[in-house]
Motif scaffolding. Structure first.
Motif, PDB file in Angstrom:
ATOM      1  N   VAL A 262      15.992  10.278  24.705  1.00 53.71           N
ATOM      2  CA  VAL A 262      16.737  10.154  23.451  1.00 53.71           C
ATOM      3  C   VAL A 262      16.898  11.553  22.881  1.00 53.71           C
ATOM      4  CG1 VAL A 262      16.673   9.261  21.103  1.00 53.71           C
ATOM      5  CG2 VAL A 262      15.910   7.829  22.996  1.00 53.71           C
TER       6      VAL A 262
ATOM      7  N   PRO B  40      13.886   6.609  29.354  1.00 54.53           N
ATOM      8  CA  PRO B  40      15.172   7.172  28.935  1.00 54.53           C
ATOM      9  C   PRO B  40      14.951   8.366  28.008  1.00 54.53           C
ATOM     10  CG  PRO B  40      14.707   5.158  27.724  1.00 54.53           C
ATOM     11  CD  PRO B  40      13.640   5.278  28.783  1.00 54.53           C
TER      12      PRO B  40
ATOM     13  N   ASN C 296       8.378   8.603  18.692  1.00 55.45           N
ATOM     14  CA  ASN C 296       9.117   8.139  19.865  1.00 55.45           C
ATOM     15  C   ASN C 296       8.866   9.053  21.056  1.00 55.45           C
ATOM     16  OD1 ASN C 296      10.922   7.166  21.698  1.00 55.45           O
ATOM     17  ND2 ASN C 296      12.635   7.044  20.264  1.00 55.45           N
ATOM     18  N   ILE C 297       8.193   8.511  22.060  1.00 58.63           N
ATOM     19  CA  ILE C 297       7.838   9.303  23.236  1.00 58.63           C
ATOM     20  C   ILE C 297       9.076   9.658  24.059  1.00 58.63           C
ATOM     21  CG2 ILE C 297       7.349   7.301  24.687  1.00 58.63           C
ATOM     22  CD1 ILE C 297       5.005   8.890  25.865  1.00 58.63           C
ATOM     23  N   ASN C 298      10.201   8.952  23.862  1.00 62.88           N
ATOM     24  CA  ASN C 298      11.422   9.230  24.626  1.00 62.88           C
ATOM     25  C   ASN C 298      12.195  10.424  24.085  1.00 62.88           C
ATOM     26  OD1 ASN C 298      10.913   6.822  26.019  1.00 62.88           O
ATOM     27  ND2 ASN C 298      12.018   5.631  24.485  1.00 62.88           N
TER      28      ASN C 298
ATOM     29  N   ASP D 177      26.150  10.358  22.890  1.00 64.25           N
ATOM     30  CA  ASP D 177      25.030   9.551  22.393  1.00 64.25           C
ATOM     31  C   ASP D 177      23.880  10.410  21.865  1.00 64.25           C
ATOM     32  OD1 ASP D 177      24.133  10.519  24.773  1.00 64.25           O
ATOM     33  OD2 ASP D 177      23.548   8.596  25.636  1.00 64.25           O
ATOM     34  N   THR D 178      24.151  11.696  21.612  1.00 65.36           N
ATOM     35  CA  THR D 178      23.157  12.533  20.941  1.00 65.36           C
ATOM     36  C   THR D 178      23.056  12.104  19.479  1.00 65.36           C
ATOM     37  OG1 THR D 178      23.797  14.379  22.349  1.00 65.36           O
ATOM     38  CG2 THR D 178      22.511  14.896  20.391  1.00 65.36           C
TER      39      THR D 178
END
Lengths: 298, 276
Positions: free
Chosen positions: B139, B137, B189-191, B172-173
């Motif tokens: 983010v 996903p 966080n790799i997402n 959702d930003t």
């Protein structure tokens, strides 16, 4: 000598009276200020727009529902953590812990209560959020849950110290009577001591929740501040934006007297009303229980 | 030039005050320049205020300031208003500002087009698969809405510079209050994907090469690529004077284009103008 004593007494009585009334006056003035700055919102923004689910103030989207929901979900999560842990700790300190443990625990809890919330926020960003991200396999650790856990941590010391005082105030004879009747220690705590301290414990819980819902800095740092409208309880594991964080993040740059400015104050009114409702409900419950106890004893 | 001014006026009280007003984006830069310049030239006083690019240009048109700061070019209607008022704004590019798009170093995605970045932030693409990455996903991280960088990113990247485009950031930003928060989350966080002024980028994150048009070259932001306009998310920062400047104002504007002054630009996270 005598006249000077009575004069001192007169002055001190008045001073105490003034400080007592000042609390009422200040609350009244704050409320008036909130109303006068926030109510123009109702003339500037349609109620349907205000109750919509999109918050993006720089393009005039003023839907406050996601912010309200964000605050409620973070606070609910915090209460679920803080109430059992807080009351449990209070019971342990007051009823079970040996004297030496109590003397270490009480000051420690108070130190925890004095931690600046921005420090907790840093711990949240650097340790808690990455940990939640990894352990729960979430897209990001900056979630309502991270806020709930830290707010729980902030509310626990309040709940512990107020509840512990309430438990301490229960007369020794209650416990002795219960134990003499053959109740176990646990039965005594659950059936006698806690109910006897009920109103104090309830006050502790309300103060703790009040502390949590008003907390700003920590939530702003760890909840991700995305104004998403939650659709299920799963929202606890997604980012959220609270009312307090919104006011804090946006008030600094907003033009004085603009629509956005008024809406931020309107959110302040909503927050004020929520804490008012929490407090009134709590005192109503305490009052009713007090009446019931009086009836039983008479 | 620095050599010409001091001699005649050092013993006197400040001989000349320069009024400088405008963009909040460059107010810190303008202040740093003013402080340094006043150290070098005791006879000059420079007063710097913010208020926004429009405020500064309006003040220049009304003749209440000597120099207006702007993070955008002057608009045709402002030029008209100036002519009507008998003032003639002259433009100077004083520094440049670039926005870097950043991801976790372990993210295999190395380059994105502006259209892809727009689709990511508006929520049309929500998995890294959609832009050639792993099945994860996305983010999205952004600065708060009160940040000038947020507004610039909205207009130039999400809306691709199109005034009629009404694309918004997806709800959702994540809106983070600080650059530090964005860097910390991307590091762990790799997402995550984020953006920030080029000067705020740390070595712990990976900068993505960006192409302005589909099929175009992917360019990493740097002083060179910003200066030759091949990096697409960059803008010039301006100062406007009333007519060709003379005297103290000319000396100040000349000094701003020296390497010494442009070094301050670097320190504050903007891109210096390379001497042509």
């Amino acid at each position: 000598m005598n006249t000077s004593l009575s004069r001192t007494e007169f002055i001190i009585t008045r001073l105490i009276k003034v400080s007592g009334y000042s609390a009422i006056i200040f609350v009244g003035m704050i409320f008036y200020f909130l109303i006068s700055e926030g109510l123009p919102t109702l003339g500037e923004v349609k109620l349907t727009a205000l109750l919509s689910t999109r918050w993006y103030p720089i393009e005039d989207y003023f839907g406050i529902l996601p912010l309200l929901a964000g605050s409620l979900i973070v606070t609910l999560g915090a209460a679920l953590i803080a109430v059992p842990v807080g009351i449990g700790t209070a019971v342990y300190i007051s009823e079970i812990a040996p004297r030496w443990a109590r003397e270490i625990l009480k000051p420690l809890v108070e130190v925890l209560g004095g931690l600046p919330s921005v420090v907790l926020g840093f711990l949240g960003i650097l340790i808690l959020a990455p940990y939640l991200h990894r352990i729960l396999n979430l897209p990001t650790g900056l979630t309502a849950l991270a806020g709930s856990i830290l707010l729980g941590g902030i509310a626990i010391p309040t709940i512990v110290s107020v509840a512990e005082d309430a438990l301490d105030a229960v007369p020794r004879s209650y416990r002795d009577a219960s134990l003499a009747l053959g109740a176990t220690e646990w039965q005594t705590i659950w059936g006698v001591t806690l109910p006897a301290a009920r109103s104090g414990v309830l006050t502790a819980v309300m103060l703790g929740i009040g502390r949590a819902i008003g907390e700003t800095m920590t939530v702003m740092m760890v909840t991700g501040n995305a104004p998403v409208m939650p659709s299920s309880l799963g929202a606890l594991f997604a980012p959220a934006r609270t009312m307090t964080a919104t006011i804090a993040a946006e008030m600094g740059e907003v033009a004085n007297g603009s629509v956005h400015y008024h809406v931020l104050f309107f959110i302040g009114i909503v927050l004020f009303l929520i804490s008012l409702i929490v407090n009134v409900t709590a005192s109503a419950v305490v009052f009713r229980q007090a009446r019931r106890v009086e009836r039983l004893l008479s | 030039m620095p050599s010409s001014a001091p001699g005649e006026a050092t013993s006197q009280a400040p001989a000349r005050t320069i009024e400088n007003k405008g963009s909040d984006t460059i107010v810190n830069l303008a202040l740093a320049w003013a402080e340094k310049y006043q150290d070098l030239h005791q006879e000059v006083r420079i007063s710097v205020t913010g208020g926004g690019s429009g405020t500064g240009i309006a003040a220049l048109i009304n003749g209440t300031v000597d120099i207006a700061n702007a993070s955008r070019q002057i608009k045709p209607e402002e030029i008209k208003a100036a002519e009507a008022n008998g003032t003639e704004p002259v433009e100077f590019v004083v520094a440049r500002d670039a926005i870097a798009v950043i991801v976790n170093p372990e993210n295999p995605v190395n380059h994105l087009t502006l259209q892809q970045i727009s689709d990511i932030y508006s929520g049309k693409i929500d998995n890294w698969l959609g832009v050639g990455g792993e099945d994860r996903p996305i983010v999205k991280l952004s600065r708060e809405t009160n940040s000038g960088t947020h507004v610039y990113f909205l207009e130039e990247v999400l809306r691709l510079g199109d005034k009629d485009n009404k694309t918004l950031f997806s709800a959702d930003t994540l809106l983070l209050p600080s650059s530090e928060g964005i860097t910390a989350e991307i590091r762990d966080n790799i997402n995550a994907i984020g953006y920030d002024g080029l000067g705020y980028v740390t070595p712990e994150v990976k900068v993505v090469a960006v192409s302005g048009v589909d099929g175009g070259n992917f360019v990493l932001p740097s002083a060179t690529s910003v200066n030759n306009s091949t990096y697409p998310i960059a803008r010039d920062l301006y100062m406007y004077t009333n007519g060709e400047p003379g005297g103290v104002i000319k000396e100040y504007m000349d000094w701003i284009h020296t390497p010494e002054a442009q070094e301050i630009v670097n320190e504050l996270g903007f891109v210096p103008i390379l001497s042509q």
